[in-house]
Design a protein around this motif. Sequence first.
Motif, mmCIF file in Angstrom:
data_model
loop_
_atom_site.group_PDB
_atom_site.id
_atom_site.type_symbol
_atom_site.label_atom_id
_atom_site.label_comp_id
_atom_site.label_asym_id
_atom_site.label_seq_id
_atom_site.Cartn_x
_atom_site.Cartn_y
_atom_site.Cartn_z
ATOM 1 N N TYR A 156 9.790 -30.777 -5.858
ATOM 2 C CA TYR A 156 10.905 -30.967 -6.786
ATOM 3 C C TYR A 156 12.221 -30.492 -6.177
ATOM 4 O O TYR A 156 12.278 -29.482 -5.471
ATOM 5 C CB TYR A 156 10.661 -30.192 -8.084
ATOM 6 N N GLY A 157 13.280 -31.261 -6.429
ATOM 7 C CA GLY A 157 14.617 -30.874 -5.992
ATOM 8 C C GLY A 157 14.930 -31.193 -4.545
ATOM 9 O O GLY A 157 16.013 -30.869 -4.061
ATOM 10 N N THR A 158 13.976 -31.820 -3.841
ATOM 11 C CA THR A 158 14.189 -32.176 -2.442
ATOM 12 C C THR A 158 13.824 -33.636 -2.212
ATOM 13 O O THR A 158 13.258 -34.291 -3.086
ATOM 14 C CB THR A 158 13.339 -31.293 -1.499
ATOM 15 N N GLN A 159 14.123 -34.116 -1.008
ATOM 16 C CA GLN A 159 13.724 -35.459 -0.608
ATOM 17 C C GLN A 159 12.952 -35.366 0.721
ATOM 18 O O GLN A 159 13.258 -34.528 1.564
ATOM 19 C CB GLN A 159 14.951 -36.360 -0.416
ATOM 20 N N GLY A 160 11.994 -36.261 0.885
ATOM 21 C CA GLY A 160 11.268 -36.341 2.150
ATOM 22 C C GLY A 160 10.427 -35.115 2.465
ATOM 23 O O GLY A 160 10.138 -34.863 3.637
ATOM 24 N N LEU A 161 10.018 -34.370 1.445
ATOM 25 C CA LEU A 161 9.212 -33.166 1.664
ATOM 26 C C LEU A 161 8.014 -33.166 0.724
ATOM 27 O O LEU A 161 8.167 -33.307 -0.498
ATOM 28 C CB LEU A 161 10.052 -31.904 1.432
ATOM 29 N N LYS A 162 6.826 -33.025 1.296
ATOM 30 C CA LYS A 162 5.588 -32.975 0.517
ATOM 31 C C LYS A 162 4.788 -31.729 0.882
ATOM 32 O O LYS A 162 4.934 -31.178 1.979
ATOM 33 C CB LYS A 162 4.729 -34.218 0.771
ATOM 34 N N VAL A 163 3.920 -31.330 -0.034
ATOM 35 C CA VAL A 163 2.926 -30.292 0.231
ATOM 36 C C VAL A 163 1.559 -30.912 0.012
ATOM 37 O O VAL A 163 1.311 -31.534 -1.025
ATOM 38 C CB VAL A 163 3.101 -29.070 -0.691
ATOM 39 N N VAL A 164 0.681 -30.769 1.001
ATOM 40 C CA VAL A 164 -0.662 -31.343 0.910
ATOM 41 C C VAL A 164 -1.675 -30.273 1.313
ATOM 42 O O VAL A 164 -2.045 -30.165 2.490
ATOM 43 C CB VAL A 164 -0.805 -32.591 1.823
ATOM 44 N N ASP A 165 -2.088 -29.480 0.372
ATOM 45 C CA ASP A 165 -3.137 -28.483 0.610
ATOM 46 C C ASP A 165 -3.589 -27.937 -0.743
ATOM 47 O O ASP A 165 -3.161 -28.420 -1.798
ATOM 48 C CB ASP A 165 -2.662 -27.366 1.550
ATOM 49 N N LEU A 166 -4.437 -26.921 -0.741
ATOM 50 C CA LEU A 166 -4.992 -26.413 -1.994
ATOM 51 C C LEU A 166 -3.966 -25.717 -2.877
ATOM 52 O O LEU A 166 -4.247 -25.460 -4.051
ATOM 53 C CB LEU A 166 -6.146 -25.450 -1.709
ATOM 54 N N SER A 167 -2.792 -25.419 -2.349
ATOM 55 C CA SER A 167 -1.782 -24.782 -3.190
ATOM 56 C C SER A 167 -1.339 -25.687 -4.328
ATOM 57 O O SER A 167 -0.799 -25.210 -5.328
ATOM 58 C CB SER A 167 -0.570 -24.363 -2.358
ATOM 59 N N ILE A 168 -1.578 -27.001 -4.220
ATOM 60 C CA ILE A 168 -1.122 -27.919 -5.269
ATOM 61 C C ILE A 168 -2.039 -27.924 -6.487
ATOM 62 O O ILE A 168 -1.666 -28.419 -7.538
ATOM 63 C CB ILE A 168 -0.984 -29.355 -4.740
ATOM 64 N N CYS A 169 -3.250 -27.384 -6.374
ATOM 65 C CA CYS A 169 -4.208 -27.407 -7.484
ATOM 66 C C CYS A 169 -3.715 -26.497 -8.612
ATOM 67 O O CYS A 169 -3.554 -25.291 -8.409
ATOM 68 C CB CYS A 169 -5.582 -26.938 -7.022
ATOM 69 N N PRO A 170 -3.496 -27.038 -9.807
ATOM 70 C CA PRO A 170 -2.969 -26.208 -10.894
ATOM 71 C C PRO A 170 -4.014 -25.284 -11.506
ATOM 72 O O PRO A 170 -3.676 -24.267 -12.097
ATOM 73 C CB PRO A 170 -2.476 -27.234 -11.916
ATOM 74 N N GLU A 171 -5.295 -25.625 -11.365
ATOM 75 C CA GLU A 171 -6.379 -24.801 -11.902
ATOM 76 C C GLU A 171 -7.504 -24.740 -10.881
ATOM 77 O O GLU A 171 -7.570 -25.549 -9.945
ATOM 78 C CB GLU A 171 -6.910 -25.382 -13.218
ATOM 79 N N ASN A 172 -8.407 -23.790 -11.085
ATOM 80 C CA ASN A 172 -9.484 -23.593 -10.130
ATOM 81 C C ASN A 172 -10.559 -24.658 -10.240
ATOM 82 O O ASN A 172 -10.566 -25.470 -11.172
ATOM 83 C CB ASN A 172 -10.102 -22.205 -10.330
ATOM 84 N N VAL A 173 -11.485 -24.658 -9.313
ATOM 85 C CA VAL A 173 -12.626 -25.560 -9.314
ATOM 86 C C VAL A 173 -13.892 -24.720 -9.236
ATOM 87 O O VAL A 173 -13.925 -23.682 -8.578
ATOM 88 C CB VAL A 173 -12.579 -26.554 -8.127
ATOM 89 N N ALA A 174 -14.929 -25.159 -9.920
ATOM 90 C CA ALA A 174 -16.171 -24.395 -9.974
ATOM 91 C C ALA A 174 -17.052 -24.724 -8.780
ATOM 92 O O ALA A 174 -18.165 -25.238 -8.912
ATOM 93 C CB ALA A 174 -16.913 -24.686 -11.275
ATOM 94 N N ALA A 175 -16.545 -24.424 -7.589
ATOM 95 C CA ALA A 175 -17.284 -24.727 -6.357
ATOM 96 C C ALA A 175 -16.552 -24.091 -5.184
ATOM 97 O O ALA A 175 -15.406 -23.648 -5.315
ATOM 98 C CB ALA A 175 -17.375 -26.234 -6.143
ATOM 99 N N ASN A 176 -17.222 -24.060 -4.046
ATOM 100 C CA ASN A 176 -16.525 -23.768 -2.800
ATOM 101 C C ASN A 176 -15.410 -24.794 -2.655
ATOM 102 O O ASN A 176 -15.605 -25.979 -2.926
ATOM 103 C CB ASN A 176 -17.505 -23.860 -1.632
#
Length: 460
Positions: free
Chosen positions: A402-422
Amino acid sequence: MKKTEDDLLRAIEQLGFPIIDDLQDTAIGNLGFERQVKTVTTEGKRLDAATAYIHPLLNDGQHPNLHVLCESKVIRVLFDEHKRAVGVEYTPNPEYMIISTATERARMTVKARKMVVISCGALGSPLILERSGVGSPDILEQASVSLVADVPGVGSDYQDHNLVFWPFKTNLGPADTLDALWSGRMSPEEAVANRLMQYSGCDMHGKYRPSKEEIKEMGPEFEKHWKAEYQDYPSKPLMITASAAAFVGDPSLVPAGAYYSLGSYTAYPKSRGHIHITGPNWEDPPDLETGFFTEAVDVTKQIYAYKVIREMMRRTSMYRGELPIGHPEFPAGSEAVLVDLDAPLAGDFEKPLGKIKYTPEDDKAIEKFLRKHIGTTWHSLGTCAMKPRHEGGVVDKTLNVYGTQGLKVVDLSICPENVAANTQITAYTVGEKGADIIMRELGLADAKQEGMNLNGHLLV
């Protein structure tokens, strides 16, 4: 190994838990225990992301545009006057390199014509964003970083699977666990001969929930939490357990032996933490607060799991008692007092199979141990969440910051909630989906049909 797998699953079945072939098969439900699936090739080699994704691309001679720069540290993303990401500033990492000259310490840049993709995990990505001027204005001002984009959610809502491994003494041999290898008593050559090099030590994985009676015993605060977040979701596990054929810790702390550990981690912790920069340089130590056990219900969950795990091991053939260094110290006379079936005074004492009855004092002893020893599962996520900006989100549905152009994040930091697994498979899934999004935006949607690797483009 099959011997320990069979022994453990028999014990689990005695406690009434179902044994399932595939915990991910939602058609039959995902609560129960399974033999751990292992990523081992037909040649007996274990796999990881680098050998499966990156190394083939570096070695096939078909990806001259793929460059991997090792032993370097990203400082920040560079923006133009329109808040478009136009490059990355980095420096050689002295943790891995001998830095002897000012030139070697210099900050260097890589320019980007199309976009910049950050993929440094839940601990690394928010720090890079904040050093780049993307984050909460208050935090950036305190760290002496100029504001580029006001995105308050950066670095907040840190989540993890709170973990503790409970070790037990066994009657297993040196080739049945990883203890001899980890402690140096077994050479790598011997480990290869005993097939231990392809053995992760993990035999079992399980997801489970308490019974109605157990929920009552866990107290009114937990009951309220249960009704709000679990009661109406019958396939949502409270706890996850995995096994480790070893003492999980410094081998010098325990006598030479063959140990077996069961780990309990909270599937969906309610507790939250954060990670933020404290200064403009990558050397400035971050402000990291895991938030573990800031919510009392997360302690209650782990106390419940400890009781389940002890009952599992007490019913195995390998069990010879608890390893004291890794268990609570219970009051004298307690039914929960630790067992040593090999102690001289044990005599002909047989393995106890009746369930232990824990007192409130016993629960306090377990809580005391947990608060001192609870740790990470290295499953960090949530610090650059994909959700609306006004709700604390950092990236949108196509991974744009948000607030930028041409910038993405692609990793587990984007997950808003946890997952019931490794979280390993989740990380791969995020990477694959991210690659698909990036390819479409770059006009490379047909590359897949032409035999080009998705992950190669994600990493370029």
